[in-house]
Design a protein around this motif. Structure first.
Motif, PDB file in Angstrom:
ATOM      1  N   ALA A 225       0.831  -1.206   0.000  1.00 42.44           N
ATOM      2  CA  ALA A 225       0.000   0.000   0.000  1.00 42.44           C
ATOM      3  C   ALA A 225       0.863   1.252   0.000  1.00 42.44           C
ATOM      4  O   ALA A 225       0.592   2.211  -0.741  1.00 42.44           O
ATOM      5  N   SER A 226       1.912   1.265   0.821  1.00 41.70           N
ATOM      6  CA  SER A 226       2.762   2.465   0.873  1.00 41.70           C
ATOM      7  C   SER A 226       3.431   2.703  -0.480  1.00 41.70           C
ATOM      8  O   SER A 226       3.537   3.855  -0.938  1.00 41.70           O
ATOM      9  N   LEU A 227       3.854   1.627  -1.152  1.00 42.86           N
ATOM     10  CA  LEU A 227       4.478   1.778  -2.461  1.00 42.86           C
ATOM     11  C   LEU A 227       3.525   2.420  -3.462  1.00 42.86           C
ATOM     12  O   LEU A 227       3.910   3.293  -4.250  1.00 42.86           O
ATOM     13  N   GLU A 228       2.263   1.979  -3.433  1.00 39.06           N
ATOM     14  CA  GLU A 228       1.274   2.512  -4.373  1.00 39.06           C
ATOM     15  C   GLU A 228       1.094   4.016  -4.176  1.00 39.06           C
ATOM     16  O   GLU A 228       1.072   4.786  -5.142  1.00 39.06           O
ATOM     17  N   TRP A 229       0.962   4.450  -2.928  1.00 40.29           N
ATOM     18  CA  TRP A 229       0.745   5.871  -2.665  1.00 40.29           C
ATOM     19  C   TRP A 229       1.998   6.706  -2.899  1.00 40.29           C
ATOM     20  O   TRP A 229       1.929   7.812  -3.438  1.00 40.29           O
ATOM     21  N   TYR A 230       3.160   6.162  -2.478  1.00 38.57           N
ATOM     22  CA  TYR A 230       4.394   6.906  -2.747  1.00 38.57           C
ATOM     23  C   TYR A 230       4.594   7.074  -4.257  1.00 38.57           C
ATOM     24  O   TYR A 230       4.987   8.145  -4.732  1.00 38.57           O
TER      25      TYR A 230
ATOM     26  N   THR B 234       3.806  12.750  -9.757  1.00 39.12           N
ATOM     27  CA  THR B 234       3.455  14.163  -9.963  1.00 39.12           C
ATOM     28  C   THR B 234       4.659  14.982 -10.405  1.00 39.12           C
ATOM     29  O   THR B 234       4.494  16.113 -10.862  1.00 39.12           O
ATOM     30  N   GLY B 235       5.861  14.407 -10.252  1.00 44.12           N
ATOM     31  CA  GLY B 235       7.051  15.070 -10.771  1.00 44.12           C
ATOM     32  C   GLY B 235       7.818  15.881  -9.750  1.00 44.12           C
ATOM     33  O   GLY B 235       7.302  16.225  -8.684  1.00 44.12           O
ATOM     34  N   PRO B 236       9.059  16.201 -10.085  1.00 46.93           N
ATOM     35  CA  PRO B 236       9.954  16.917  -9.153  1.00 46.93           C
ATOM     36  C   PRO B 236       9.471  18.297  -8.751  1.00 46.93           C
ATOM     37  O   PRO B 236       9.964  18.855  -7.772  1.00 46.93           O
ATOM     38  N   GLN B 237       8.514  18.866  -9.514  1.00 46.25           N
ATOM     39  CA  GLN B 237       8.034  20.197  -9.146  1.00 46.25           C
ATOM     40  C   GLN B 237       7.173  20.173  -7.895  1.00 46.25           C
ATOM     41  O   GLN B 237       6.945  21.211  -7.262  1.00 46.25           O
ATOM     42  N   SER B 238       6.680  18.995  -7.510  1.00 44.81           N
ATOM     43  CA  SER B 238       5.855  18.883  -6.303  1.00 44.81           C
ATOM     44  C   SER B 238       6.710  19.066  -5.053  1.00 44.81           C
ATOM     45  O   SER B 238       7.811  18.508  -4.964  1.00 44.81           O
ATOM     46  N   PRO B 239       6.218  19.825  -4.078  1.00 45.21           N
ATOM     47  CA  PRO B 239       6.992  19.984  -2.831  1.00 45.21           C
ATOM     48  C   PRO B 239       7.102  18.679  -2.044  1.00 45.21           C
ATOM     49  O   PRO B 239       7.894  18.590  -1.118  1.00 45.21           O
ATOM     50  N   HIS B 240       6.288  17.677  -2.432  1.00 45.58           N
ATOM     51  CA  HIS B 240       6.301  16.399  -1.719  1.00 45.58           C
ATOM     52  C   HIS B 240       7.087  15.326  -2.473  1.00 45.58           C
ATOM     53  O   HIS B 240       7.150  14.180  -2.028  1.00 45.58           O
ATOM     54  N   PHE B 241       7.701  15.695  -3.601  1.00 44.90           N
ATOM     55  CA  PHE B 241       8.343  14.709  -4.471  1.00 44.90           C
ATOM     56  C   PHE B 241       9.493  13.988  -3.779  1.00 44.90           C
ATOM     57  O   PHE B 241       9.575  12.762  -3.795  1.00 44.90           O
ATOM     58  N   VAL B 242      10.387  14.737  -3.161  1.00 43.27           N
ATOM     59  CA  VAL B 242      11.590  14.119  -2.581  1.00 43.27           C
ATOM     60  C   VAL B 242      11.218  13.181  -1.433  1.00 43.27           C
ATOM     61  O   VAL B 242      11.741  12.068  -1.334  1.00 43.27           O
ATOM     62  N   ALA B 243      10.292  13.624  -0.587  1.00 49.13           N
ATOM     63  CA  ALA B 243       9.858  12.756   0.522  1.00 49.13           C
ATOM     64  C   ALA B 243       9.240  11.474  -0.012  1.00 49.13           C
ATOM     65  O   ALA B 243       9.467  10.381   0.527  1.00 49.13           O
ATOM     66  N   ALA B 244       8.454  11.603  -1.099  1.00 50.86           N
ATOM     67  CA  ALA B 244       7.827  10.417  -1.682  1.00 50.86           C
ATOM     68  C   ALA B 244       8.859   9.512  -2.332  1.00 50.86           C
ATOM     69  O   ALA B 244       8.782   8.280  -2.226  1.00 50.86           O
ATOM     70  N   LEU B 245       9.839  10.089  -3.009  1.00 51.00           N
ATOM     71  CA  LEU B 245      10.901   9.297  -3.628  1.00 51.00           C
ATOM     72  C   LEU B 245      11.667   8.516  -2.569  1.00 51.00           C
ATOM     73  O   LEU B 245      11.981   7.332  -2.735  1.00 51.00           O
TER      74      LEU B 245
ATOM     75  N   GLY C 231      19.583   6.344  -5.053  1.00 50.96           N
ATOM     76  CA  GLY C 231      20.604   6.957  -5.899  1.00 50.96           C
ATOM     77  C   GLY C 231      20.074   8.165  -6.654  1.00 50.96           C
ATOM     78  O   GLY C 231      20.759   9.190  -6.774  1.00 50.96           O
ATOM     79  N   ARG C 232      18.843   8.068  -7.151  1.00 56.16           N
ATOM     80  CA  ARG C 232      18.252   9.199  -7.867  1.00 56.16           C
ATOM     81  C   ARG C 232      18.114  10.407  -6.947  1.00 56.16           C
ATOM     82  O   ARG C 232      18.409  11.545  -7.343  1.00 56.16           O
ATOM     83  N   LEU C 233      17.670  10.161  -5.720  1.00 53.28           N
ATOM     84  CA  LEU C 233      17.505  11.260  -4.768  1.00 53.28           C
ATOM     85  C   LEU C 233      18.836  11.965  -4.533  1.00 53.28           C
ATOM     86  O   LEU C 233      18.915  13.199  -4.552  1.00 53.28           O
ATOM     87  N   VAL C 234      19.886  11.172  -4.346  1.00 52.76           N
ATOM     88  CA  VAL C 234      21.199  11.758  -4.064  1.00 52.76           C
ATOM     89  C   VAL C 234      21.719  12.545  -5.268  1.00 52.76           C
ATOM     90  O   VAL C 234      22.260  13.650  -5.122  1.00 52.76           O
ATOM     91  N   LYS C 235      21.537  11.978  -6.453  1.00 52.11           N
ATOM     92  CA  LYS C 235      22.067  12.636  -7.652  1.00 52.11           C
ATOM     93  C   LYS C 235      21.307  13.913  -7.994  1.00 52.11           C
ATOM     94  O   LYS C 235      21.904  14.911  -8.395  1.00 52.11           O
TER      95      LYS C 235
ATOM     96  N   PHE D 112      19.028  15.610  -5.943  1.00 52.95           N
ATOM     97  CA  PHE D 112      18.769  16.544  -4.838  1.00 52.95           C
ATOM     98  C   PHE D 112      19.851  16.397  -3.762  1.00 52.95           C
ATOM     99  O   PHE D 112      19.561  16.075  -2.613  1.00 52.95           O
ATOM    100  N   PRO D 113      21.119  16.592  -4.138  1.00 54.55           N
ATOM    101  CA  PRO D 113      22.222  16.326  -3.191  1.00 54.55           C
ATOM    102  C   PRO D 113      22.216  17.204  -1.949  1.00 54.55           C
ATOM    103  O   PRO D 113      22.816  16.831  -0.939  1.00 54.55           O
ATOM    104  N   GLN D 114      21.531  18.356  -2.014  1.00 52.44           N
ATOM    105  CA  GLN D 114      21.517  19.261  -0.869  1.00 52.44           C
ATOM    106  C   GLN D 114      20.264  19.115  -0.017  1.00 52.44           C
ATOM    107  O   GLN D 114      20.115  19.810   0.993  1.00 52.44           O
ATOM    108  N   HIS D 115      19.359  18.238  -0.422  1.00 50.05           N
ATOM    109  CA  HIS D 115      18.110  18.073   0.326  1.00 50.05           C
ATOM    110  C   HIS D 115      18.385  17.468   1.703  1.00 50.05           C
ATOM    111  O   HIS D 115      19.362  16.727   1.893  1.00 50.05           O
ATOM    112  N   ALA D 116      17.496  17.775   2.650  1.00 48.63           N
ATOM    113  CA  ALA D 116      17.674  17.271   4.019  1.00 48.63           C
ATOM    114  C   ALA D 116      17.673  15.744   4.076  1.00 48.63           C
ATOM    115  O   ALA D 116      18.261  15.149   4.991  1.00 48.63           O
ATOM    116  N   LEU D 117      17.016  15.093   3.101  1.00 49.27           N
ATOM    117  CA  LEU D 117      16.956  13.626   3.086  1.00 49.27           C
ATOM    118  C   LEU D 117      18.107  12.994   2.307  1.00 49.27           C
ATOM    119  O   LEU D 117      18.214  11.766   2.245  1.00 49.27           O
ATOM    120  N   ALA D 118      18.969  13.806   1.708  1.00 48.51           N
ATOM    121  CA  ALA D 118      20.008  13.271   0.820  1.00 48.51           C
ATOM    122  C   ALA D 118      21.047  12.441   1.571  1.00 48.51           C
ATOM    123  O   ALA D 118      21.482  11.391   1.087  1.00 48.51           O
TER     124      ALA D 118
END
Length: 747
Positions: A287-292, A298-309, A330-334, A336-342
């Motif tokens: 279920a979590s995979l489906e919602w994430y 919705t794409g990287p322009q969404s403010p929730h994209f990185v958390a969902a990724l 790996g995609r998140l790091v490449k 959004f390397p400066q993101h808090a979740l990186a």
């Protein structure tokens, strides 16, 4: 006024404006201006309404409408604040609203609108947005709840009190406060002015995990006002409560209904992310995979994209889908390397590779994360795992360098002593003992209070012990041996040493005592061990070494008592691991031979052969059996067994082989086959280098030549013995016989 009553507010406002302009000096002007302001308020023309209400209060401060005007001026200012386009305008409007409420409290203390003004004051405080202001508003609202006589006023106060409590995250009080309000809403239905209380109630009920109540309240709102201003929040609260009840199909339906009702609502994506997090927390990873995935789509322009990724990769990780998890992290790091979740993602990227057994990729990912996110928790963890992954890959030198680099960037991490120990053991287990010693020394110097210091000292003592013997020639470095012994003695007596180190130190001391043939000391150490560690890991070792010490001091009976139960345990797998266990058979056979229990000697050696026919100590037991046969006059059997001992690859050219060779010669000598005896005595001197057996062999060679009458050879035999082994007892015995042989050789 008739136009106002019929709902034609704009027309009424125009008429009232004209009337006021024409009769502003007339006593009726106060009422006309007030009614005009009221029309503007109802038309949401808050700037004009506020100005006109304020004018009423200013021009007629003691007038009939003064208190109403001040109150509604504050209301208009607050409404203006709620619709302000920017923070500065909003702040100014709030300040104006606050000034009206204060003016009201000062100038209209006996007004019937006092409680309403208190409500307004509380709402203004809430609008300020700070916790301190919200806390102050709570007191005002509670005062109104207590003082109000009209039920509707009480309900209004409760509604706003609940708003303040919710702002302060006091969700349980919210539910209690809204109880009567919700009851009234359900009676009045969609027409209730407090209809939004259902959504507020649902939100707080969800917060305190009263999920069924949250679902019911949100469902009521959706049913009563399907196009209400807060229907998106109602659907969101309902979906989240259903997910927490593990009603995932219902939650999906609620989210779908939200999309259908308000396809552009910003709550759709946010709620999908929250639903994914609820499912993840309940380990419902499908279920979590489906919602994430829906949020990621919705794409990287969404403010929730990185958390969902991140959440999508975490869900894949938990499902052991390590390859897609590695791709996501790996995609998140490449990207959004400066993101808090990186930093976390960089670490999990390496861990995903690691668990997928892609160790080279894991080591690189961990190493990159270490470089990119140090200092920092995940930088440290990545550096540590880089070293550990290289260790798993048997890249010892690279792992060693990774540990060293880690401690350069993080010189004083938590559990530094354990890190030193881990690093040192990497090198120790790889046979890089000098490097291990360096690190153990750092452990002792940099973390002197650690409970691992004794383990480090033990390892250093072991290094001294192992390096005390030259592997090329077997020579012993006495200084290192003494240092190791002193260290082991200190460790076993030190109360700061843990029990394991104390016992291991005693075990090493027993081995040293045997090596140095210090039998009294060996007895003392073994007895100490048996007293202090009766159930310890090395209790069997202590029993063996104590038996050995007894036997070496001719105390065969106590030795026998210790050896019998050890031999009886030959089927125990533990015994296979004891390097000394085969010697139990040898020592037992030796005692039995001393006691002339020859049949028992044969039984013991037979047991030994059955236990391990290729054991490296078997030749020693066979030598004892040979002596048993010899003592019984079974010379052929004795020679056959002695020959087995000599020919055994494990016994070749050993002291036992020299002794066996001498025993073969002895059997021939007893049988008066002096020629065969002579040949075998000489083999002892020629083949072996053990004076203890060479000296008697040469003496007996002389005795054989005496029996054969070759006196010239007898002289050579005894002369060779005295020359080669001048301090032996056999040299002394040979001297008078040499003189006699010389006389006979001259004849």
């Amino acid at each position: 006024m008739s136009q106002k009553q019929t709902g034609d507010l704009a027309g009424a406002a125009a008429v009232l404006k004209a009337a006021f302009g024409a009769h502003s000096a007339n006593p009726i002007a106060e009422q006309v201006l007030f009614q005009w302001a009221d029309c503007e308020l109802r038309l949401s023309q808050f700037d004009a309404a506020e100005q006109h209400f304020a004018d009423v209060a200013k021009r007629w401060p003691q007038g009939t409408w003064a208190d109403d005007a001040l109150y509604f001026a504050g209301e208009a200012a607050l409404q203006r604040a709620n619709r302000a386009a920017n923070a500065e305008t909003r702040a100014a409007a709030i300040q104006a609203a606050e000034s009206y409420t204060k003016q009201f409290a000062t100038t209209q203390p006996n007004s019937g609108l006092k409680l309403y003004n208190d409500l307004l004051r509380g709402r203004v405080l809430l609008a300020r947005g700070t916790d301190a202001d919200a806390t102050a508003s709570v007191d005002l609202f509670k005062g109104v709840v207590t003082a109000a006589q009209r039920p509707q006023t009480q309900l209004q106060a409760r509604y706003h009190l609940a708003r303040a409590q919710q702002r302060l995250k006091q969700h349980a009080p919210v539910i209690e406060t809204l109880g009567p309000v919700i009851e009234q809403v359900r009676k009045e239905g969609a027409a209730s002015e407090f209809i939004d209380a259902l959504v507020m109630f649902a939100s707080s009920a969800h917060a305190v995990q009263k999920y069924p109540e949250a679902v019911a309240a949100a469902a009521d709102y959706i049913r009563l006002v399907p196009k209400g201003e807060q229907v998106d929040q109602a659907y969101a609260s309902k979906a989240l409560a259903e997910a927490n009840l593990k009603q995932f199909d219902a939650a999906k339906q609620s989210l779908a209904q939200l999309k259908a009702a308000l396809p552009n609502s910003p709550l759709i994506v946010r709620t999908a992310l929250q639903l994914a997090e609820v499912a993840y927390s309940q380990k419902q990873f499908d279920a979590s995979l489906e919602w994430y995935a829906a949020v990621v789509a919705t794409g990287p322009q969404s403010p929730h994209f990185v958390a969902a990724l991140s959440g999508q990769a975490w869900s894949q990780f938990e499902k052991k889908q390590y390859k897609p998890a590695a791709e996501g992290f790996g995609r998140l790091v490449k990207e959004f390397p400066q993101h808090a979740l990186a930093a976390e993602a960089a670490f999990k990227w390496g861990e995903s590779f690691q668990l997928d057994n892609q160790l080279d990729a894991a080591a690189k990912a961990f190493g990159d994360a270490f470089e990119a996110y140090s200092p920092g928790r995940y930088g440290y963890l990545a550096g540590l795992e880089a070293a550990r992954t290289l260790r798993r890959s048997n890249k010892v030198a690279e792992a060693d360098a990774a540990y060293e680099k880690l401690l350069v960037k993080f010189p004083k991490p938590e559990n530094l002593d354990k890190l030193f120990d881990e690093w040192a053991l990497l090198n120790y287990e790889a046979g890089r003992f000098p490097r291990a010693d360096e690190i153990f020394k750092r452990l002792i110097a940099e973390t002197p209070a650690s409970d691992l210091v004794d383990n480090a000292r033990f390892s250093l003592a072991e290094s001294d012990l192992l390096s005390s013997v030259n592997p090329d020639d077997g020579s012993v470095n006495a200084a290192k041996l003494d240092a190791a012994k002193a260290a082991f003695q200190k460790l076993e007596q030190d109360p700061k040493s843990d029990a394991e180190v104390q016992e291991l130190s005693l075990w090493r001391l027993m081995q040293l005592a045997e090596q140095q043939k210090q039998w009294d000391e060996l007895s003392k150490i073994a007895t100490t061990h048996r007293t202090r560690f009766a159930a310890g890991e090395h209790k069997l070792d202590a029993a063996f070494y104590l038996a050995l010490s007894h036997l070496q001091r001719q105390q065969s009976d106590p030795a026998l008592e210790l050896l019998k139960p050890l031999a009886a345990a030959k089927a125990d797998p533990v015994m296979k691991e004891k390097d000394w266990f085969p010697r139990v058979f040898v020592l037992l056979a030796e005692i039995q031979w001393q006691k002339k229990s020859y049949a028992e000697v044969l039984a013991t050696v037979t047991d030994f052969r059955a236990w391990d026919a290729k054991n490296r100590f078997l030749y020693q037991a066979e030598e004892v059996l040979g002596r048993a046969y010899k003592s019984q006059g079974k010379f052929d059997e004795a020679r056959a067994v002695f020959k087995q001992a000599i020919d055994d690859p494990n016994g070749a050219r050993t002291e036992t082989a020299a002794k066996a060779q001498l025993m073969i010669a002895e059997t021939y000598f007893i049988q008066k086959n002096f020629k065969a005896a002579l040949e075998n005595y000489l083999k002892v001197d020629i083949i072996y280098d053990f004076p203890e057996w060479q000296a008697p062999a040469l003496f007996q060679a002389g005795a054989c030549d005496e029996e054969l009458g070759d006196w010239a050879q007898v002289v050579r035999d005894y002369d060779s013995l005295i020359t080669k082994f001048p301090k032996s007892e056999w040299a002394e015995k040979a001297k008078p016989r040499l003189e006699a042989a010389k006389l006979k050789a001259k004849k």
